[in-house]
Design a protein around this motif. Structure first.
Motif, PDB file in Angstrom:
ATOM      1  N   ALA A 194      49.479  47.498  45.927  1.00 12.88           N
ATOM      2  CA  ALA A 194      48.396  46.513  45.858  1.00 12.88           C
ATOM      3  C   ALA A 194      48.844  45.172  46.398  1.00 12.88           C
ATOM      4  CB  ALA A 194      47.919  46.374  44.418  1.00 12.88           C
ATOM      5  N   ALA A 195      50.074  44.774  46.074  1.00  7.34           N
ATOM      6  CA  ALA A 195      50.580  43.487  46.546  1.00  7.34           C
ATOM      7  C   ALA A 195      50.888  43.514  48.037  1.00  7.34           C
ATOM      8  CB  ALA A 195      51.833  43.103  45.752  1.00  7.34           C
ATOM      9  N   ALA A 196      51.511  44.587  48.507  1.00  3.02           N
ATOM     10  CA  ALA A 196      51.900  44.667  49.914  1.00  3.02           C
ATOM     11  C   ALA A 196      50.698  44.687  50.841  1.00  3.02           C
ATOM     12  CB  ALA A 196      52.764  45.906  50.138  1.00  3.02           C
TER      13      ALA A 196
ATOM     14  N   SER B  25      48.018  34.129  49.978  1.00  2.00           N
ATOM     15  CA  SER B  25      47.478  33.682  48.696  1.00  2.00           C
ATOM     16  C   SER B  25      47.636  34.743  47.610  1.00  2.00           C
ATOM     17  CB  SER B  25      45.998  33.317  48.848  1.00  2.00           C
ATOM     18  OG  SER B  25      45.239  34.443  49.300  1.00  2.00           O
ATOM     19  N   ARG B  26      48.715  35.515  47.674  1.00  3.87           N
ATOM     20  CA  ARG B  26      48.967  36.494  46.625  1.00  3.87           C
ATOM     21  C   ARG B  26      49.173  35.782  45.281  1.00  3.87           C
ATOM     22  NH1 ARG B  26      52.654  38.882  50.576  1.00  3.87           N
ATOM     23  NH2 ARG B  26      51.813  40.865  51.320  1.00  3.87           N
ATOM     24  N   PRO B  27      48.632  36.313  44.206  1.00  4.97           N
ATOM     25  CA  PRO B  27      48.912  35.758  42.886  1.00  4.97           C
ATOM     26  C   PRO B  27      50.408  35.839  42.574  1.00  4.97           C
ATOM     27  CG  PRO B  27      47.081  37.309  42.803  1.00  4.97           C
ATOM     28  CD  PRO B  27      47.693  37.442  44.165  1.00  4.97           C
ATOM     29  N   LEU B  28      50.856  35.019  41.642  1.00  2.00           N
ATOM     30  CA  LEU B  28      52.272  35.005  41.276  1.00  2.00           C
ATOM     31  C   LEU B  28      52.741  36.383  40.816  1.00  2.00           C
ATOM     32  CD1 LEU B  28      52.702  31.588  39.443  1.00  2.00           C
ATOM     33  CD2 LEU B  28      53.613  32.264  41.672  1.00  2.00           C
TER      34      LEU B  28
ATOM     35  N   ASP C 161      56.019  41.273  42.138  1.00  2.00           N
ATOM     36  CA  ASP C 161      56.101  42.696  42.457  1.00  2.00           C
ATOM     37  C   ASP C 161      56.800  42.940  43.790  1.00  2.00           C
ATOM     38  OD1 ASP C 161      54.758  43.510  40.136  1.00  2.00           O
ATOM     39  OD2 ASP C 161      52.795  43.246  41.079  1.00  2.00           O
ATOM     40  N   LEU C 162      56.761  41.952  44.665  1.00  2.00           N
ATOM     41  CA  LEU C 162      57.354  42.101  46.001  1.00  2.00           C
ATOM     42  C   LEU C 162      58.668  41.352  46.162  1.00  2.00           C
ATOM     43  CD1 LEU C 162      54.172  41.739  48.254  1.00  2.00           C
ATOM     44  CD2 LEU C 162      55.348  43.847  47.594  1.00  2.00           C
ATOM     45  N   ALA C 163      59.167  40.746  45.095  1.00  2.00           N
ATOM     46  CA  ALA C 163      60.340  39.867  45.220  1.00  2.00           C
ATOM     47  C   ALA C 163      61.551  40.613  45.770  1.00  2.00           C
ATOM     48  CB  ALA C 163      60.660  39.236  43.872  1.00  2.00           C
ATOM     49  N   LEU C 164      61.859  41.780  45.218  1.00  2.00           N
ATOM     50  CA  LEU C 164      63.021  42.529  45.711  1.00  2.00           C
ATOM     51  C   LEU C 164      62.785  42.991  47.137  1.00  2.00           C
ATOM     52  CD1 LEU C 164      65.748  43.884  45.425  1.00  2.00           C
ATOM     53  CD2 LEU C 164      64.592  45.857  44.395  1.00  2.00           C
ATOM     54  N   SER C 165      61.599  43.473  47.430  1.00  2.00           N
ATOM     55  CA  SER C 165      61.290  43.909  48.791  1.00  2.00           C
ATOM     56  C   SER C 165      61.455  42.762  49.779  1.00  2.00           C
ATOM     57  CB  SER C 165      59.869  44.455  48.855  1.00  2.00           C
ATOM     58  OG  SER C 165      59.524  44.803  50.177  1.00  2.00           O
ATOM     59  N   ASP C 166      60.966  41.576  49.422  1.00  2.00           N
ATOM     60  CA  ASP C 166      61.128  40.410  50.296  1.00  2.00           C
ATOM     61  C   ASP C 166      62.606  40.123  50.550  1.00  2.00           C
ATOM     62  OD1 ASP C 166      58.389  40.059  50.454  1.00  2.00           O
ATOM     63  OD2 ASP C 166      58.319  38.517  48.899  1.00  2.00           O
ATOM     64  N   GLU C 167      63.410  40.249  49.496  1.00  2.00           N
ATOM     65  CA  GLU C 167      64.850  40.018  49.639  1.00  2.00           C
ATOM     66  C   GLU C 167      65.490  41.039  50.565  1.00  2.00           C
ATOM     67  OE1 GLU C 167      68.889  40.042  46.828  1.00  2.00           O
ATOM     68  OE2 GLU C 167      66.894  39.951  45.896  1.00  2.00           O
ATOM     69  N   LEU C 168      65.120  42.312  50.400  1.00  2.00           N
ATOM     70  CA  LEU C 168      65.702  43.372  51.233  1.00  2.00           C
ATOM     71  C   LEU C 168      65.271  43.238  52.687  1.00  2.00           C
ATOM     72  CD1 LEU C 168      65.245  46.423  48.825  1.00  2.00           C
ATOM     73  CD2 LEU C 168      67.307  45.065  49.216  1.00  2.00           C
TER      74      LEU C 168
END
Length: 212
Positions: A57-59, A66-69, A74-81
């Protein structure tokens, strides 16, 4: 290549042949490039969460800016990778072949870095999905160990090898098409067979360390 991202996928520690072969390459590469940067990412002995409904849902949120916090979390680790991948020149993946494919941690890593708007784009052409890779100018080296024998190109068990094709397909989908595979085969065969295959793999890796 001045920056390497090494992905370690074996659930084994010191007993891992793919890890040992990767260290042969990385040590030689660092000796040839003492000022270069090496980043390691553990996916075999550290949990990489599988994609779930919240991730999807987030991706695929229609307005990424404008994704909610909660979605950002939910995507924090993916963004890091993804950031790690994009910030390096050469991707080195060390992995065994498990039951004809890759370990679950490596598959989870792939699912985390194949990201719409970051590593690929999607559009429609007369209702047909079109995909555009966004990762440019990178190479990949896959260092793998296989318990059986004959899983490489032209081997009698090539059709059963779904590990290398999976990695080639996933990386090619996002734009990494310059891929080299170095394999040691036959751990479950005679000890001499695996020793010869490992020695050949080491020599190829040492030669590659001078040119990558």
């Amino acid at each position: 290549m001045s920056k390497i991202l090494a992905i370690h996928a074996s659930p084994r520690g010191d007993r891992s042949h793919s890890r040992r072969l990767a260290e042969v390459f990385l040590a030689a590469w660092q000796a040839h490039h003492p000022q270069a940067r090496l980043t390691r990412r553990e996916v075999g002995r550290a949990l990489i969460p599988p994609v779930n409904e919240a991730f999807i849902a987030a991706a695929f949120h229609p307005e990424p800016e404008s994704r909610p916090l909660s979605m950002q979390a939910d995507l924090a680790l993916s963004d890091e990778l993804v950031g790690e991948l994009l910030g390096h020149d050469l991707l080195v993946i060390s992995t065994p072949m498990h039951n004809f494919s890759v370990p679950s941690g490596l598959k989870a890593w792939i699912d985390q870095i194949v990201r719409l708007g970051l590593t690929f784009n999607h559009s429609l052409d007369n209702g047909i999905a079109q995909y555009e890779p966004l990762v440019k100018g990178k190479k990949a080296l896959i260092i793998t160990s296989r318990g059986g024998f004959g899983f490489g190109p032209g081997g009698e068990n090539e059709a059963m090898n779904h590990a290398d094709p999976l990695l080639r397909t996933a990386l090619g989908f996002i734009g990494i098409e310059d891929i080299t595979v170095i394999a040691a085969e036959g751990e479950e065969s005679a000890e001499r067979t695996f020793a010869v295959s490992s020695a050949e793999a080491e020599q190829r890796l040492l030669a590659l360390s001078r040119v990558l």
